[in-house]
Design a protein around this motif. Structure first.
Motif, PDB file in Angstrom:
ATOM      1  N   VAL A 125      -7.034  14.370 -16.022  1.00  0.00           N
ATOM      2  CA  VAL A 125      -8.338  13.720 -15.916  1.00  0.00           C
ATOM      3  C   VAL A 125      -8.150  12.302 -16.432  1.00  0.00           C
ATOM      4  O   VAL A 125      -7.749  12.103 -17.582  1.00  0.00           O
ATOM      5  CB  VAL A 125      -9.415  14.458 -16.731  1.00  0.00           C
ATOM      6  CG1 VAL A 125     -10.766  13.748 -16.591  1.00  0.00           C
ATOM      7  CG2 VAL A 125      -9.527  15.916 -16.301  1.00  0.00           C
ATOM      8  N   ILE A 126      -8.423  11.319 -15.580  1.00  0.00           N
ATOM      9  CA  ILE A 126      -8.134   9.925 -15.894  1.00  0.00           C
ATOM     10  C   ILE A 126      -9.425   9.118 -15.832  1.00  0.00           C
ATOM     11  O   ILE A 126     -10.199   9.244 -14.872  1.00  0.00           O
ATOM     12  CB  ILE A 126      -7.112   9.337 -14.898  1.00  0.00           C
ATOM     13  CG1 ILE A 126      -5.807  10.146 -14.924  1.00  0.00           C
ATOM     14  CG2 ILE A 126      -6.829   7.865 -15.209  1.00  0.00           C
ATOM     15  CD1 ILE A 126      -4.830   9.778 -13.816  1.00  0.00           C
ATOM     16  N   GLY A 127      -9.662   8.277 -16.831  1.00  0.00           N
ATOM     17  CA  GLY A 127     -10.833   7.413 -16.823  1.00  0.00           C
ATOM     18  C   GLY A 127     -11.230   7.008 -18.217  1.00  0.00           C
ATOM     19  O   GLY A 127     -10.539   7.315 -19.193  1.00  0.00           O
ATOM     20  N   SER A 132     -11.940  -2.407 -14.843  1.00  0.00           N
ATOM     21  CA  SER A 132     -11.627  -1.642 -13.635  1.00  0.00           C
ATOM     22  C   SER A 132     -12.484  -0.390 -13.598  1.00  0.00           C
ATOM     23  O   SER A 132     -12.927   0.119 -14.628  1.00  0.00           O
ATOM     24  CB  SER A 132     -10.140  -1.272 -13.597  1.00  0.00           C
ATOM     25  OG  SER A 132      -9.812  -0.418 -14.680  1.00  0.00           O
ATOM     26  N   THR A 133     -12.713   0.125 -12.387  1.00  0.00           N
ATOM     27  CA  THR A 133     -13.446   1.380 -12.226  1.00  0.00           C
ATOM     28  C   THR A 133     -12.508   2.559 -12.490  1.00  0.00           C
ATOM     29  O   THR A 133     -11.276   2.412 -12.531  1.00  0.00           O
ATOM     30  CB  THR A 133     -14.003   1.488 -10.801  1.00  0.00           C
ATOM     31  OG1 THR A 133     -12.895   1.530  -9.878  1.00  0.00           O
ATOM     32  CG2 THR A 133     -14.900   0.306 -10.469  1.00  0.00           C
ATOM     33  N   ASP A 134     -13.096   3.731 -12.613  1.00  0.00           N
ATOM     34  CA  ASP A 134     -12.274   4.932 -12.792  1.00  0.00           C
ATOM     35  C   ASP A 134     -11.410   5.188 -11.559  1.00  0.00           C
ATOM     36  O   ASP A 134     -10.284   5.683 -11.684  1.00  0.00           O
ATOM     37  CB  ASP A 134     -13.155   6.145 -13.085  1.00  0.00           C
ATOM     38  CG  ASP A 134     -13.793   6.081 -14.466  1.00  0.00           C
ATOM     39  OD1 ASP A 134     -13.103   5.684 -15.419  1.00  0.00           O
ATOM     40  OD2 ASP A 134     -14.982   6.411 -14.587  1.00  0.00           O
ATOM     41  N   LEU A 142     -19.205   0.264  -2.850  1.00  0.00           N
ATOM     42  CA  LEU A 142     -18.622  -1.054  -2.593  1.00  0.00           C
ATOM     43  C   LEU A 142     -17.428  -1.305  -3.505  1.00  0.00           C
ATOM     44  O   LEU A 142     -16.424  -1.908  -3.083  1.00  0.00           O
ATOM     45  CB  LEU A 142     -19.677  -2.142  -2.770  1.00  0.00           C
ATOM     46  CG  LEU A 142     -20.798  -2.151  -1.725  1.00  0.00           C
ATOM     47  CD1 LEU A 142     -21.845  -3.196  -2.075  1.00  0.00           C
ATOM     48  CD2 LEU A 142     -20.246  -2.395  -0.334  1.00  0.00           C
ATOM     49  N   ALA A 143     -17.512  -0.855  -4.750  1.00  0.00           N
ATOM     50  CA  ALA A 143     -16.389  -1.022  -5.675  1.00  0.00           C
ATOM     51  C   ALA A 143     -15.172  -0.226  -5.205  1.00  0.00           C
ATOM     52  O   ALA A 143     -14.028  -0.690  -5.311  1.00  0.00           O
ATOM     53  CB  ALA A 143     -16.799  -0.598  -7.086  1.00  0.00           C
ATOM     54  N   LEU A 192      -5.837  -3.245  -3.691  1.00  0.00           N
ATOM     55  CA  LEU A 192      -4.579  -2.556  -3.982  1.00  0.00           C
ATOM     56  C   LEU A 192      -3.763  -2.262  -2.728  1.00  0.00           C
ATOM     57  O   LEU A 192      -2.644  -1.772  -2.832  1.00  0.00           O
ATOM     58  CB  LEU A 192      -4.847  -1.245  -4.723  1.00  0.00           C
ATOM     59  CG  LEU A 192      -5.532  -1.346  -6.078  1.00  0.00           C
ATOM     60  CD1 LEU A 192      -5.696   0.040  -6.691  1.00  0.00           C
ATOM     61  CD2 LEU A 192      -4.755  -2.260  -7.029  1.00  0.00           C
ATOM     62  N   ARG A 193      -4.341  -2.576  -1.538  1.00  0.00           N
ATOM     63  CA  ARG A 193      -3.678  -2.237  -0.277  1.00  0.00           C
ATOM     64  C   ARG A 193      -3.266  -0.761  -0.290  1.00  0.00           C
ATOM     65  O   ARG A 193      -2.123  -0.396   0.006  1.00  0.00           O
ATOM     66  CB  ARG A 193      -2.471  -3.130  -0.027  1.00  0.00           C
ATOM     67  CG  ARG A 193      -2.805  -4.599   0.167  1.00  0.00           C
ATOM     68  CD  ARG A 193      -3.657  -4.813   1.423  1.00  0.00           C
ATOM     69  NE  ARG A 193      -3.700  -6.203   1.852  1.00  0.00           N
ATOM     70  CZ  ARG A 193      -4.661  -7.059   1.546  1.00  0.00           C
ATOM     71  NH1 ARG A 193      -5.675  -6.667   0.776  1.00  0.00           N
ATOM     72  NH2 ARG A 193      -4.637  -8.299   2.001  1.00  0.00           N
ATOM     73  N   ALA A 194      -4.233   0.094  -0.619  1.00  0.00           N
ATOM     74  CA  ALA A 194      -3.976   1.524  -0.820  1.00  0.00           C
ATOM     75  C   ALA A 194      -4.047   2.262   0.511  1.00  0.00           C
ATOM     76  O   ALA A 194      -4.987   3.021   0.788  1.00  0.00           O
ATOM     77  CB  ALA A 194      -4.964   2.097  -1.825  1.00  0.00           C
TER      78      ALA A 194
END
Length: 226
Positions: free
Chosen positions: A55-57, A82-84, A111-112, A120-122
């Motif tokens: 769990v990351i954030g 940065s967002t989660d 939008l985020a 990030l060119r993900a």
């Protein structure tokens, strides 16, 4: 560059905190059984009986129950710039990420998420929502095997130039931008659609095309690894 929290050679399902249901989740888990949760996405995992490998954030949306259930897998990232979603993408190494729970909620969050994909060119991330499957088109040429007659949107997330072959209204080296030309109501005309892209461009299709999008992304990943 951040040290990875999750480094895995198989696809990952990434759970966000926005609405998601069994159908969307099962689509993702079929492709990517291993789960990572972004902050409050851990509550979706808990409700569905899933145990995320991480769990990351910043944990500002995590419930007490989910925090207790997954305490050994919590990875708090306290940065506020940065967002989660971005915290996860920059700390997960995987060939494919099936992301659900990131669209269809608050507009600012959506939008985020799209801004993070562009920045990030993900290209290895597939966004899954109630109605849509979305992917950032890779730079240069790519071919996608899709179902003729279905809707398709080609949406620039920044300054871009796009050519296509196989859409109802093809694009011929057209300059595109969020405040300029977009192709929001296009359609698939041929079973193989080719794009030549420079810049961040999102392809959005009906959720029924998820398998085709997964196959296209994995083909691109395999090609770039050679």
């Amino acid at each position: 560059m951040f040290d990875p929290i999750v480094h895995i050679s198989s696809p990952i399902t990434l759970l966000g905190g926005a609405d998601t249901d069994n159908s969307q989740l099962n689509i993702c888990l079929k492709v990517a059984p291993s789960v990572v949760a972004a902050d409050g996405g851990a509550d979706h995992a808990l409700r569905h009986g899933l145990t995320p490998i991480a769990v990351i954030g910043d944990m500002d949306s995590l419930s007490v129950a989910a925090g207790a259930a997954f305490a050994s897998g919590l990875h708090r990232v306290s940065e506020q710039d940065s967002t989660d979603f971005e915290k996860c993408l920059t700390r997960i190494v995987a060939p494919l990420i099936m992301a659900t729970g990131f669209l269809g909620g608050r507009l600012d969050h959506t939008l985020a998420v799209l801004g993070t994909l562009a920045r990030l060119r993900a290209h290895h991330v597939i966004l899954v929502s109630q109605d849509d499957v979305c992917v950032l088109l890779p730079q240069g040429r790519s071919t996608w095997h899709l179902s003729p007659g279905l809707r398709a949107a080609v949406l620039p997330l920044g300054q871009a130039q796009v050519s296509s072959h196989g859409l109802r209204w093809d694009l011929a080296s057209r300059a595109m931008a969020p405040d300029g030309l977009v192709s929001s109501s296009n359609a698939v005309a041929q079973p193989a659609v080719t794009f030549d892209v420079t810049g961040p461009v999102l392809l959005t299709l009906p959720l029924s095309e998820c398998d085709a999008v997964v196959a296209g992304v994995l083909a691109q990943v395999s090609s770039s690894a050679r």
